[in-house]
Design a protein around this motif. Structure first.
Motif, PDB file in Angstrom:
ATOM      1  N   UNK A  63      94.690  34.179  69.710  1.00 18.71           N
ATOM      2  CA  UNK A  63      93.984  34.588  68.101  1.00 18.71           C
ATOM      3  C   UNK A  63      94.742  34.153  66.773  1.00 18.71           C
ATOM      4  N   UNK A  64      94.090  33.501  65.708  1.00 20.33           N
ATOM      5  CA  UNK A  64      94.703  32.783  65.216  1.00 20.33           C
ATOM      6  C   UNK A  64      96.446  34.331  64.327  1.00 20.33           C
ATOM      7  N   UNK A  65      96.944  33.646  64.411  1.00 21.86           N
ATOM      8  CA  UNK A  65      98.321  34.698  64.123  1.00 21.86           C
ATOM      9  C   UNK A  65      97.818  35.223  62.683  1.00 21.86           C
ATOM     10  N   UNK A  66      97.252  34.635  61.340  1.00 25.29           N
ATOM     11  CA  UNK A  66      96.705  34.871  60.181  1.00 25.29           C
ATOM     12  C   UNK A  66      96.274  35.790  60.222  1.00 25.29           C
ATOM     13  N   UNK A  67      95.446  35.428  60.726  1.00 21.72           N
ATOM     14  CA  UNK A  67      94.016  36.847  61.086  1.00 21.72           C
ATOM     15  C   UNK A  67      94.595  38.601  61.646  1.00 21.72           C
ATOM     16  N   UNK A  68      95.733  38.852  62.452  1.00 21.68           N
ATOM     17  CA  UNK A  68      96.721  39.489  62.559  1.00 21.68           C
ATOM     18  C   UNK A  68      97.348  40.501  61.492  1.00 21.68           C
ATOM     19  N   UNK A  69      97.874  39.153  60.914  1.00 16.54           N
ATOM     20  CA  UNK A  69      99.282  39.546  59.862  1.00 16.54           C
ATOM     21  C   UNK A  69      97.623  39.883  58.963  1.00 16.54           C
ATOM     22  N   UNK A  71      99.822  42.573  63.801  1.00 15.29           N
ATOM     23  CA  UNK A  71     100.738  41.556  64.055  1.00 15.29           C
ATOM     24  C   UNK A  71     101.939  42.734  64.641  1.00 15.29           C
ATOM     25  N   UNK A  72     101.547  43.794  63.427  1.00 14.15           N
ATOM     26  CA  UNK A  72     102.948  44.903  63.972  1.00 14.15           C
ATOM     27  C   UNK A  72     102.817  46.034  65.068  1.00 14.15           C
ATOM     28  N   UNK A  73     101.390  45.767  65.249  1.00 15.44           N
ATOM     29  CA  UNK A  73     101.381  46.922  66.584  1.00 15.44           C
ATOM     30  C   UNK A  73     100.492  46.119  67.898  1.00 15.44           C
ATOM     31  N   UNK A  74     100.443  44.778  67.935  1.00 21.05           N
ATOM     32  CA  UNK A  74      99.822  45.136  69.056  1.00 21.05           C
ATOM     33  C   UNK A  74     100.735  43.366  69.244  1.00 21.05           C
ATOM     34  N   UNK A  75     100.784  44.083  71.201  1.00 20.96           N
ATOM     35  CA  UNK A  75     101.964  43.065  71.416  1.00 20.96           C
ATOM     36  C   UNK A  75     101.540  41.240  71.041  1.00 20.96           C
ATOM     37  N   UNK A  76     102.611  40.346  70.739  1.00 26.71           N
ATOM     38  CA  UNK A  76     102.270  38.838  70.631  1.00 26.71           C
ATOM     39  C   UNK A  76     103.113  37.714  71.134  1.00 26.71           C
ATOM     40  N   UNK A  77     102.747  36.760  71.601  1.00 26.83           N
ATOM     41  CA  UNK A  77     103.726  35.521  71.332  1.00 26.83           C
ATOM     42  C   UNK A  77     103.061  34.325  70.597  1.00 26.83           C
ATOM     43  N   UNK A  78     104.238  34.259  69.179  1.00 28.08           N
ATOM     44  CA  UNK A  78     103.189  33.688  68.432  1.00 28.08           C
ATOM     45  C   UNK A  78     103.465  31.220  69.396  1.00 28.08           C
ATOM     46  N   UNK A  79     102.670  31.396  69.095  1.00 27.54           N
ATOM     47  CA  UNK A  79     102.879  29.495  69.975  1.00 27.54           C
ATOM     48  C   UNK A  79     103.322  28.353  68.885  1.00 27.54           C
ATOM     49  N   UNK A  80     103.863  28.383  68.555  1.00 23.28           N
ATOM     50  CA  UNK A  80     105.082  27.354  68.098  1.00 23.28           C
ATOM     51  C   UNK A  80     104.098  25.553  67.869  1.00 23.28           C
TER      52      UNK A  80
END
Length: 314
Positions: free
Chosen positions: A168-174, A179-188
Motif C-alpha cells: 500500500x502507499x505509505x501516505x495512505x497508512x499515515x 502507520x503506528x499500528x500496522x506492522x510494515x516495512x517502508x520500501x525505499x
C-alpha cells in the motif's frame, strides 16, 4: 463568499484526506463555509474489476470531473496519482499540497518478517503492475495476486490468511493513522519507485472559476508542485497512462531537482531506470523519458499492451 461544495470519493481514505486538506483551506479562509459532497466513481462501483480493464487510475476521477464541469461542485480533492496526465480543457489543477511520504509500504502478516525474509513463493497482494514488476525484480519467487478494496478490506484479507503480505502507499497508512499500528516495512525508492505523484493531494477546479482558483492557489506547496510536474511530464512523454509498469520520483536537491524514472516488464525481468537533474520540471521529465526510449522503453510498453489485450480477450 457563498458556500463552496467540495467533491471527494466516498472511501474512508478519500474522505479522511479531504477533511485534512479542508482543515488547511479553513485555516486560510475561516469565513468560507464548505460542504463535503461524496461522489461514487467508476473505480468504486467496480471494486472487484481489474483496474486496467476499467480504464486505469483515471476511473477514480472521471465522475468527480464530470460533476465539476456540470457545476455541481466547486472543487475536487484527489490523490494526485489518480489523475491522468492530460485533463479536460475546462479544468485545471489549481494547487498541489505538500507531499506526505511518497514511498510504498510492504504490510506483512507476520511481524518481524521483511521483504528479504518472507518465505519462498509467498503470496503478495497488489493490483499495481508497477509494484508487481519491482517486487518480482527483487523476489522472482513471489506469487503476486490481485487485490482490490479499501485499505481496511485489504488488511483484513491479509489477516485472514489470503495473503502473506500486501503493498500500500505509505501516505495512505499515515493519513489514516495506521502507520503506528500496522506492522510494515517502508520500501525505499531504490527498491520500489513510487507511482507518479504518490503521496500528494491535488485540488482541481474549473478554469473559469477565478475566485476559487485564487483561493486554492494559496495552498500550493511549490517544491512538491515542481517535483510532481517533472514526474507527470515523464509519464506524459512515455504515453500518459499507468496501464504498464511505470514509476517515477522527483525531489529537490540543493538548487536543482532530481528525477528518477522507471519502466519495467510485468514479470520483473527487465527494469529500466534513468536518473537526471535539472531546473525546469517539464524539460527534466521529457529528458528522462527520452533516455528511457533510447534504452528500449517503447518496446516494453508495446509488449505490455499486447499481453493485456490477450488477457482481456481470454
Amino acid at each position: 463568499m457563498k458556500k463552496l461544495k467540495v467533491g471527494t470519493r466516498g472511501s474512508k481514505l478519500a474522505t479522511t484526506q479531504t477533511k485534512q486538506a479542508l482543515a488547511v483551506f479553513q485555516s486560510y479562509f475561516p469565513d468560507v463555509e464548505v460542504e463535503l459532497v461524496k461522489i461514487k466513481t467508476k473505480g468504486d462501483h467496480l471494486a472487484t474489476h481489474n483496474l486496467q480493464a476499467i480504464g486505469g487510475q483515471g476511473c477514480f476521477v472521471r465522475e468527480l470531473e464530470y460533476q465539476l464541469r456540470a457545476g455541481n461542485i466547486d472543487f475536487a480533492i484527489h490523490s494526485l496519482k489518480d489523475i491522468p496526465t492530460t485533463i479536460h480543457e475546462d479544468l485545471t489543477l489549481a494547487c498541489v499540497m505538500k507531499r506526505h511520504s511518497p514511498t510504498d509500504a510492504l504490510i506483512i502478516r507476520d511481524a518481524g518478517v521483511s521483504l528479504e525474509t518472507l518465505p519462498k513463493n509467498a503470496v503478495v497482494g497488489t493490483s499495481s503492475l508497477r509494484r508487481k514488476a519491482q517486487l518480482l525484480h527483487v523476489r522472482p519467487d513471489f506469487d503476486i495476486q490481485p487485490i482490490r478494496g479499501n485499505i481496511d478490506t485489504r488488511i483484513r484479507k491479509m489477516s485472514e490468511g489470503q495473503y502473506d503480505a500486501i503493498v500500500l502507499a505509505l501516505a495512505g497508512l499515515e493519513r489514516l493513522g495506521l502507520d503506528q499500528t500496522v506492522y510494515h516495512q517502508e520500501l525505499s525508492p531504490e527498491i520500489m519507485l513510487p507511482a507518479i505523484g504518490q503521496g500528494a493531494l491535488a485540488l482541481e477546479c474549473r478554469k473559469d472559476n477565478k475566485d476559487v482558483l485564487q483561493m486554492l492557489k494559496k495552498m500550493e506547496h511549490p517544491e512538491t508542485a515542481i517535483a510532481v510536474t517533472a514526474e507527470r511530464a515523464f509519464l506524459n512523454s512515455m504515453d500518459g497512462s499507468c496501464t504498464f509498469p511505470v514509476g517515477a520520483y522527483s525531489f529537490s536537491k540543493g538548487d536543482t531537482y532530481e528525477l528518477t524514472g522507471m519502466i519495467g516488464s510485468e514479470n520483473g525481468k527487465i527494469i529500466l531506470k534513468e536518473t537526471m537533474q535539472g531546473d525546469d520540471p517539464v524539460i527534466l521529465g521529457k529528458a528522462v523519458a527520452a533516455k528511457m526510449v533510447q534504452q528500449g522503453a517503447i518496446t516494453l510498453i508495446e509488449e505490455c499492451k499486447n499481453d493485456q489485450k490477450e488477457t482481456f480477450i481470454h
